[in-house]
Design a protein around this motif. Sequence first.
Motif, PDB file in Angstrom:
ATOM      1  N   ALA A  28       3.039   4.126 -14.626  1.00 32.89           N
ATOM      2  CA  ALA A  28       3.048   4.271 -13.171  1.00 32.89           C
ATOM      3  C   ALA A  28       1.837   3.577 -12.551  1.00 32.89           C
ATOM      4  O   ALA A  28       1.946   2.920 -11.508  1.00 32.89           O
ATOM      5  CB  ALA A  28       3.085   5.744 -12.783  1.00 32.89           C
ATOM      6  N   LEU A  29       0.682   3.721 -13.196  1.00 36.19           N
ATOM      7  CA  LEU A  29      -0.523   3.074 -12.674  1.00 36.19           C
ATOM      8  C   LEU A  29      -0.448   1.559 -12.805  1.00 36.19           C
ATOM      9  O   LEU A  29      -0.920   0.823 -11.937  1.00 36.19           O
ATOM     10  CB  LEU A  29      -1.758   3.627 -13.377  1.00 36.19           C
ATOM     11  N   ARG A  30       0.177   1.078 -13.863  1.00 40.31           N
ATOM     12  CA  ARG A  30       0.333  -0.373 -14.026  1.00 40.31           C
ATOM     13  C   ARG A  30       1.344  -0.930 -13.014  1.00 40.31           C
ATOM     14  O   ARG A  30       1.186  -2.041 -12.506  1.00 40.31           O
ATOM     15  CB  ARG A  30       0.714  -0.705 -15.452  1.00 40.31           C
ATOM     16  N   ILE A  31       2.375  -0.159 -12.710  1.00 40.62           N
ATOM     17  CA  ILE A  31       3.321  -0.569 -11.671  1.00 40.62           C
ATOM     18  C   ILE A  31       2.621  -0.576 -10.316  1.00 40.62           C
ATOM     19  O   ILE A  31       2.804  -1.502  -9.515  1.00 40.62           O
ATOM     20  CB  ILE A  31       4.572   0.332 -11.674  1.00 40.62           C
ATOM     21  N   LYS A  32       1.797   0.429 -10.068  1.00 37.73           N
ATOM     22  CA  LYS A  32       1.003   0.469  -8.847  1.00 37.73           C
ATOM     23  C   LYS A  32       0.163  -0.804  -8.732  1.00 37.73           C
ATOM     24  O   LYS A  32       0.131  -1.444  -7.666  1.00 37.73           O
ATOM     25  CB  LYS A  32       0.096   1.698  -8.855  1.00 37.73           C
ATOM     26  N   ALA A  33      -0.485  -1.203  -9.814  1.00 38.05           N
ATOM     27  CA  ALA A  33      -1.306  -2.420  -9.808  1.00 38.05           C
ATOM     28  C   ALA A  33      -0.452  -3.642  -9.506  1.00 38.05           C
ATOM     29  O   ALA A  33      -0.861  -4.529  -8.739  1.00 38.05           O
ATOM     30  CB  ALA A  33      -2.016  -2.579 -11.151  1.00 38.05           C
ATOM     31  N   ARG A  51       0.837  -1.212   0.000  1.00 37.92           N
ATOM     32  CA  ARG A  51       0.000   0.000   0.000  1.00 37.92           C
ATOM     33  C   ARG A  51       0.872   1.263   0.000  1.00 37.92           C
ATOM     34  O   ARG A  51       0.588   2.216  -0.719  1.00 37.92           O
ATOM     35  CB  ARG A  51      -0.926   0.002   1.207  1.00 37.92           C
ATOM     36  N   GLU A  52       1.919   1.254   0.815  1.00 38.47           N
ATOM     37  CA  GLU A  52       2.792   2.431   0.906  1.00 38.47           C
ATOM     38  C   GLU A  52       3.516   2.677  -0.423  1.00 38.47           C
ATOM     39  O   GLU A  52       3.560   3.811  -0.916  1.00 38.47           O
ATOM     40  CB  GLU A  52       3.796   2.263   2.034  1.00 38.47           C
ATOM     41  N   CYS A  53       4.077   1.629  -1.004  1.00 41.20           N
ATOM     42  CA  CYS A  53       4.769   1.780  -2.299  1.00 41.20           C
ATOM     43  C   CYS A  53       3.795   2.204  -3.393  1.00 41.20           C
ATOM     44  O   CYS A  53       4.101   3.081  -4.210  1.00 41.20           O
ATOM     45  CB  CYS A  53       5.446   0.475  -2.696  1.00 41.20           C
ATOM     46  N   ALA A  54       2.633   1.585  -3.403  1.00 37.37           N
ATOM     47  CA  ALA A  54       1.623   1.905  -4.420  1.00 37.37           C
ATOM     48  C   ALA A  54       1.197   3.366  -4.315  1.00 37.37           C
ATOM     49  O   ALA A  54       0.945   4.020  -5.335  1.00 37.37           O
ATOM     50  CB  ALA A  54       0.424   0.979  -4.291  1.00 37.37           C
ATOM     51  N   ALA A  55       1.132   3.880  -3.093  1.00 33.38           N
ATOM     52  CA  ALA A  55       0.742   5.286  -2.907  1.00 33.38           C
ATOM     53  C   ALA A  55       1.733   6.224  -3.579  1.00 33.38           C
ATOM     54  O   ALA A  55       1.348   7.258  -4.138  1.00 33.38           O
ATOM     55  CB  ALA A  55       0.636   5.603  -1.415  1.00 33.38           C
ATOM     56  N   HIS A  56       3.013   5.866  -3.571  1.00 33.54           N
ATOM     57  CA  HIS A  56       4.016   6.706  -4.239  1.00 33.54           C
ATOM     58  C   HIS A  56       3.810   6.712  -5.757  1.00 33.54           C
ATOM     59  O   HIS A  56       3.901   7.761  -6.402  1.00 33.54           O
ATOM     60  CB  HIS A  56       5.431   6.228  -3.893  1.00 33.54           C
ATOM     61  N   PHE A  57       3.523   5.548  -6.320  1.00 30.63           N
ATOM     62  CA  PHE A  57       3.269   5.488  -7.759  1.00 30.63           C
ATOM     63  C   PHE A  57       1.965   6.188  -8.116  1.00 30.63           C
ATOM     64  O   PHE A  57       1.845   6.782  -9.186  1.00 30.63           O
ATOM     65  CB  PHE A  57       3.292   4.041  -8.261  1.00 30.63           C
ATOM     66  N   ASP A  58       0.986   6.132  -7.219  1.00 29.21           N
ATOM     67  CA  ASP A  58      -0.267   6.831  -7.443  1.00 29.21           C
ATOM     68  C   ASP A  58      -0.026   8.338  -7.476  1.00 29.21           C
ATOM     69  O   ASP A  58      -0.533   9.046  -8.352  1.00 29.21           O
ATOM     70  CB  ASP A  58      -1.266   6.463  -6.347  1.00 29.21           C
ATOM     71  N   TRP A  59       0.778   8.828  -6.535  1.00 31.38           N
ATOM     72  CA  TRP A  59       1.121  10.255  -6.515  1.00 31.38           C
ATOM     73  C   TRP A  59       1.835  10.652  -7.806  1.00 31.38           C
ATOM     74  O   TRP A  59       1.512  11.660  -8.434  1.00 31.38           O
ATOM     75  CB  TRP A  59       2.015  10.558  -5.306  1.00 31.38           C
ATOM     76  N   PHE A  60       2.810   9.837  -8.206  1.00 35.40           N
ATOM     77  CA  PHE A  60       3.570  10.125  -9.421  1.00 35.40           C
ATOM     78  C   PHE A  60       2.648  10.144 -10.642  1.00 35.40           C
ATOM     79  O   PHE A  60       2.738  11.038 -11.491  1.00 35.40           O
ATOM     80  CB  PHE A  60       4.681   9.090  -9.596  1.00 35.40           C
ATOM     81  N   ALA A  61       1.745   9.181 -10.732  1.00 29.97           N
ATOM     82  CA  ALA A  61       0.805   9.143 -11.852  1.00 29.97           C
ATOM     83  C   ALA A  61      -0.070  10.400 -11.861  1.00 29.97           C
ATOM     84  O   ALA A  61      -0.334  10.972 -12.921  1.00 29.97           O
ATOM     85  CB  ALA A  61      -0.070   7.893 -11.776  1.00 29.97           C
ATOM     86  N   GLY A  62      -0.475  10.840 -10.697  1.00 28.47           N
ATOM     87  CA  GLY A  62      -1.266  12.074 -10.605  1.00 28.47           C
ATOM     88  C   GLY A  62      -0.496  13.283 -11.105  1.00 28.47           C
ATOM     89  O   GLY A  62      -1.042  14.134 -11.821  1.00 28.47           O
ATOM     90  N   MET A  63       0.775  13.352 -10.745  1.00 27.37           N
ATOM     91  CA  MET A  63       1.619  14.459 -11.215  1.00 27.37           C
ATOM     92  C   MET A  63       1.762  14.423 -12.736  1.00 27.37           C
ATOM     93  O   MET A  63       1.738  15.460 -13.404  1.00 27.37           O
ATOM     94  CB  MET A  63       3.000  14.402 -10.571  1.00 27.37           C
ATOM     95  N   MET A  64       1.915  13.229 -13.295  1.00 24.37           N
ATOM     96  CA  MET A  64       2.033  13.103 -14.748  1.00 24.37           C
ATOM     97  C   MET A  64       0.741  13.544 -15.432  1.00 24.37           C
ATOM     98  O   MET A  64       0.764  14.191 -16.478  1.00 24.37           O
ATOM     99  CB  MET A  64       2.377  11.670 -15.161  1.00 24.37           C
ATOM    100  N   GLY A  65      -0.393  13.233 -14.829  1.00 21.76           N
ATOM    101  CA  GLY A  65      -1.682  13.675 -15.369  1.00 21.76           C
ATOM    102  C   GLY A  65      -1.806  15.191 -15.360  1.00 21.76           C
ATOM    103  O   GLY A  65      -2.272  15.799 -16.330  1.00 21.76           O
ATOM    104  N   GLU A  66      -1.383  15.810 -14.256  1.00 29.22           N
ATOM    105  CA  GLU A  66      -1.419  17.281 -14.170  1.00 29.22           C
ATOM    106  C   GLU A  66      -0.496  17.910 -15.206  1.00 29.22           C
ATOM    107  O   GLU A  66      -0.872  18.869 -15.885  1.00 29.22           O
ATOM    108  CB  GLU A  66      -1.022  17.736 -12.771  1.00 29.22           C
TER     109      GLU A  66
END
Length: 122
Positions: free
Chosen positions: A88-93, A28-43
């Motif tokens: 990033a989202l696929r790595i999160k998954a 969960r902790e690692c996935a949260a970092h990739f989720d944040w990164f994916a969000g930044m890429m979207g922005e």
Amino acid sequence: MDISNGAAAELWQAAVAGKFRLEAGAARECAAHFDWFAGMMGERRREVRDLERLEGFGGFDSAQQLQAGFARKATQGAEVLAATQEAALRIKASILRAGGLLEDADAANAEAVRAAGQEIAS
């Protein structure tokens, strides 16, 4: 620059095969970092998309060519950011799958599909 989902796919396969495992909390902790990164890429992708429609270059042919060149570069940049966001989202998954969090992994994969679809719709 080749940004593909190859590494994410390999990580997913390793998680499915049980070769890549994590404790649920760590996943969960690692996935949260990739989720944040994916969000930044979207922005960043939305910001770069706005650059495709720059105005004020004037009416000369050279100015129009310059404007078109900037628009092409913005499109290329948005495509790279979209591919990075999807990866990033696929790595999160994959990380969530490695942690045994199957429902969360499915949700992250669905999020990656939606992110890829945003590029098509743009």
